[in-house]
Each structure stands twice: as structure tokens, then as C-alpha cells.
Design an enzyme around this catalytic site. Structure first.
Site, PDB file in Angstrom:
ATOM      1  N   HIS A 196       4.553  -7.598   2.748  1.00 40.62           N
ATOM      2  CA  HIS A 196       5.516  -7.702   1.662  1.00 40.62           C
ATOM      3  C   HIS A 196       5.617  -9.192   1.311  1.00 40.62           C
ATOM      4  O   HIS A 196       5.823 -10.031   2.202  1.00 40.62           O
ATOM      5  CB  HIS A 196       6.898  -7.224   2.105  1.00 40.62           C
ATOM      6  CG  HIS A 196       7.041  -5.731   2.184  1.00 40.62           C
ATOM      7  ND1 HIS A 196       6.192  -4.941   2.894  1.00 40.62           N
ATOM      8  CD2 HIS A 196       7.963  -4.897   1.612  1.00 40.62           C
ATOM      9  CE1 HIS A 196       6.580  -3.670   2.770  1.00 40.62           C
ATOM     10  NE2 HIS A 196       7.651  -3.613   1.999  1.00 40.62           N
ATOM     11  N   GLU A 199       8.818 -10.132  -3.280  1.00 33.78           N
ATOM     12  CA  GLU A 199       9.774  -9.097  -3.716  1.00 33.78           C
ATOM     13  C   GLU A 199      11.052  -9.855  -4.095  1.00 33.78           C
ATOM     14  O   GLU A 199      11.415  -9.949  -5.253  1.00 33.78           O
ATOM     15  CB  GLU A 199      10.024  -8.103  -2.575  1.00 33.78           C
ATOM     16  CG  GLU A 199      11.066  -7.019  -2.902  1.00 33.78           C
ATOM     17  CD  GLU A 199      11.386  -6.117  -1.689  1.00 33.78           C
ATOM     18  OE1 GLU A 199      11.073  -6.492  -0.550  1.00 33.78           O
ATOM     19  OE2 GLU A 199      11.974  -5.032  -1.918  1.00 33.78           O
ATOM     20  N   ASP A 277       8.158   3.269  -2.105  1.00 32.67           N
ATOM     21  CA  ASP A 277       8.855   2.382  -1.168  1.00 32.67           C
ATOM     22  C   ASP A 277       9.762   3.149  -0.196  1.00 32.67           C
ATOM     23  O   ASP A 277       9.351   3.455   0.916  1.00 32.67           O
ATOM     24  CB  ASP A 277       9.640   1.308  -1.935  1.00 32.67           C
ATOM     25  CG  ASP A 277       9.888   0.038  -1.126  1.00 32.67           C
ATOM     26  OD1 ASP A 277       9.375  -0.066  -0.008  1.00 32.67           O
ATOM     27  OD2 ASP A 277      10.598  -0.867  -1.636  1.00 32.67           O
ATOM     28  N   ASP A 278      10.985   3.432  -0.607  1.00 31.17           N
ATOM     29  CA  ASP A 278      11.959   4.167   0.224  1.00 31.17           C
ATOM     30  C   ASP A 278      12.614   5.236  -0.651  1.00 31.17           C
ATOM     31  O   ASP A 278      13.776   5.098  -1.054  1.00 31.17           O
ATOM     32  CB  ASP A 278      13.023   3.193   0.756  1.00 31.17           C
ATOM     33  CG  ASP A 278      12.399   2.072   1.563  1.00 31.17           C
ATOM     34  OD1 ASP A 278      12.020   2.314   2.716  1.00 31.17           O
ATOM     35  OD2 ASP A 278      12.266   0.955   1.013  1.00 31.17           O
TER      36      ASP A 278
END
Ligand code: ADE
Ligand code: ZN
Length: 333
Positions: A196, A199, A277-278
Site C-alpha cells: 500500500h 493512499e 479493499d474492505d
């Protein structure tokens, strides 16, 4: 073809999915009861109300709280299998999932317990639904490099079934350089690397992830747009970005979908992909991410298909499989 139809028919690969982030409140409550674990929410409505985030950290606090109910191998199996059913509904034919071993080992749940539950669900989904998959384990960047080394060691018995290592959790203040040595060791052991970066963190973190961690994909990476030299390098190296539009809105990386830079990046020639993602926390799985992005940014059919082609090109599947899926995507234009 209208957006909805095209997106439904399009075969897709998901490259940025945290399995712990697919934990729907209903299943969370069921497993909490089964394991007799107390959670701080009284009911499902209260859980959903808490899903009102103002940045990455406010989400992570709730995400780690939810993961606490996962204790037995069957819990990890149920969690993973439920996500794979969503993949099946959304015509996601290949998925490369992240899991966070330290979220569990720090609570006394063994690496083996989580890994075996996840892997058995992936094997069942391959057999029953034809979904292919890979596993990427992420180091939590708010913890130390020493702890990441310990996790790397614990993963060795399962190494043949883990394709890569990644880096997630609180980004700002924890640059990729903090993990340079453990990533080097992971590469020597044959793991591919992703991270990551960009972001919430600045473009410098993306430079570091590329140069010091030698990553093969950038997870998120939307802040690369702030640095023209970086952007040109990403384009030249055909480095894929695993962008997560609904996540970016929920975590206020962009104020609203209409302001997301995905289309701009795509039109500049960046290999952008769409991912969830989530999904249990951010309001939707793959097709919902495709649909809301397409509508808000007025993507063309060609661009939608390109996003899916990009996902196969950037995946870690064989060239033969890539060709098969990409041909199916192209047939839809
Ligand atoms: N862990 C789960 N989702 C994440 C995200 N979007 N960024 C960083 N860490 C995460
Ligand atoms: Zn993520």
C-alpha cells in the site's frame, strides 16, 4: 449495452481485497456468539452506524476490533467462503487476497489456524465455483520490522501456497523504508512483493515502495498524480495501481466519486484496476465499485472493459490464463 449488464458479464480479477475486510456484521455476530466473544456492539444496526469513517485510522480501529472474534480455523473458512460467494455473484473469476497474520497472531491465534481456514475455502471455491486464487500476506506497518521478520519466519511452512508479501495498516508515519530488510529477505525467499502506498501517504512513499521494496504492483497509489516524474515512470514501467474507489470515498481520500482521479489516470495511460479493499465496511463488492465509478465518472464501455483487462494483465496468473480471460473481455466491446 448498459453499464449494469456490461459489468455483470465482464470477467474480473480482484487484486486488492483484505479478507478481514469482507467480514459482514451478520457473520461477525454469528461467530462472536459461537465463540462466546463479547463485542462492543449490541446489534447489527449499531455496527453499521459505527461504519462512519473520517480517515484510514478511524476505519482500522473498527476493522481490528471486528477481527477479534476470529479464533478457530472454521471461522477463517466461513469468512473466506462468504467472500468467494460474492465473487461468484459478481463474476470475479480470479482473486488475489490479502490476509493480516499479525492481526491474529498478536491475539494468540496461530498462523497455521488462519492460513489453513483461508486456504481450504479457496480450494473449495476453485472446485465448486471455478474461482482461481492466490494468497498475499501483509505486514502491519504500524508494528516493527522485527515483528514482520517473525511473521515471515512463521509463514515458511506454508510458503508454497503464499505468492507474495504486502504492506498495509496505518500509512502516514510508517514509510516503506522501515521494511526494506524484511522485504529483501522475502524476495530472496521467492515471494513477490506489493505494498500500500500513496493512499493517504505522499508520493515519496510510492518512490520508496518501488525502489526499496521492488514491488510489482502499487496498492492504491492514487496520490501518484501529484508527482509528474513518478507518474511518467509508472506509465513507462506499466506498473499497475490497485485502486479501490468506494474505499477512497469512505475514507475521504476524495470527497465524492465525481472527484475521483481514476478516469484521469486511465486516460494518461496508467494501468489502473478496480478493487473492493474492505467491501463489508465500504459499501460494496466488485460490481458495485465498477458501477458507481462508471456512473460518476461517465466511463465509456471501452474504459470499463480496459479496467478488467488491466486486472488480468496485472495479476499473477499464467500467460495462458491471462490470454483466455482477456479474450473474453475483448469479446464484450
Ligand atoms: N487494511 C485494510 N484495509 C486497508 C487500507 N485500505 N489501507 C491500509 N490498510 C488496510
Ligand atoms: Zn487495502
Amino acid at each position: 449495452m448498459d453499464y449494469e449488464n456490461l459489468i455483470k458479464k465482464l470477467p474480473k480479477a480482484e487484486l486488492h481485497l483484505h479478507i478481514e475486510g469482507s467480514f459482514e456484521p451478520e457473520l461477525m455476530f454469528e461467530i462472536a456468539q459461537r465463540n462466546k466473544v463479547d463485542i462492543r456492539f449490541k446489534n447489527i444496526e449499531e455496527v453499521r452506524e459505527a461504519y462512519n469513517f473520517h480517515n484510514l485510522q478511524s476505519f482500522l480501529d473498527i476493522y481490528y476490533e471486528g477481527a477479534k472474534v476470529l479464533i478457530k480455523e472454521e471461522d477463517f473458512y466461513d469468512l473466506t467462503y462468504a467472500y468467494l460467494q460474492k465473487c461468484h455473484e459478481d463474476n470475479v473469476v480470479h482473486t488475489e487476497i490479502f490476509f493480516d497474520p499479525q492481526t491474529h497472531t498478536q491475539r494468540g491465534v496461530s498462523f497455521e489456524t488462519c492460513f489453513l481456514g483461508i486456504k481450504r475455502a479457496l480450494d473449495d471455491a476453485q472446485r465448486e465455483m471455478g474461482i482461481s486464487s492466490e494468497i498475499i500476506m501483509c505486514f502491519l506497518r504500524h508494528l516493527s520490522e522485527k515483528e514482520a521478520f517473525q511473521t515471515l519466519k512463521e509463514s515458511l511452512p506454508f510458503k508454497d501456497n503464499i505468492i507474495g508479501v504486502g504492506l498495509d495498516s496505518s500509512e502516514v508515519g510508517h514509510p516503506p523504508s522501515k521494511f526494506q530488510n524484511v522485504f529483501q529477505k522475502a524476495r530472496e525467499l521467492g515471494f513477490v512483493t506489493v505494498a500500500h502506498a500513496g493512499e493517504e501517504g505522499p508520493p515519496e512513499y510510492i518512490w520508496e515502495a518501488l525502489d526499496l521494496l521492488e514491488i510489482k504492483r502499487i496498492d492504491h497509489g492514487v496520490r501518484s498524480i501529484e508527482d509528474e516524474e513518478l507518474l511518467q515512470r509508472i506509465i513507462k514501467e506499466k506498473m499497475a495501481l490497485t485502486v479501490c474507489p468506494l474505499s477512497n470515498i469512505k475514507l475521504r481520500v476524495f470527497n465524492k466519486m465525481e472527484e475521483h482521479n481514476l478516469k484521469t489516470l486511465l486516460e494518461k495511460g496508467v494501468k489502473v484496476t478496480i478493487n473492493s479493499d474492505d467491501p463489508a465496511y465500504f459499501g460494496g463488492y466488485m460490481n458495485q465499485n465498477f458501477l458507481e465509478t462508471a456512473k460518476a465518472l461517465k466511463l465509456t464501455s471501452e474504459q470499463i472493459v480496459q479496467l478488467s483487462i488491466n486486472s488480468f494483465e496485472a495479476s499473477f496468473i499464467s500467460d495462458a490464463l491471462k490470454e483466455k480471460w482477456i479474450n473474453q473481455c475483448k469479446a464484450l466491446i
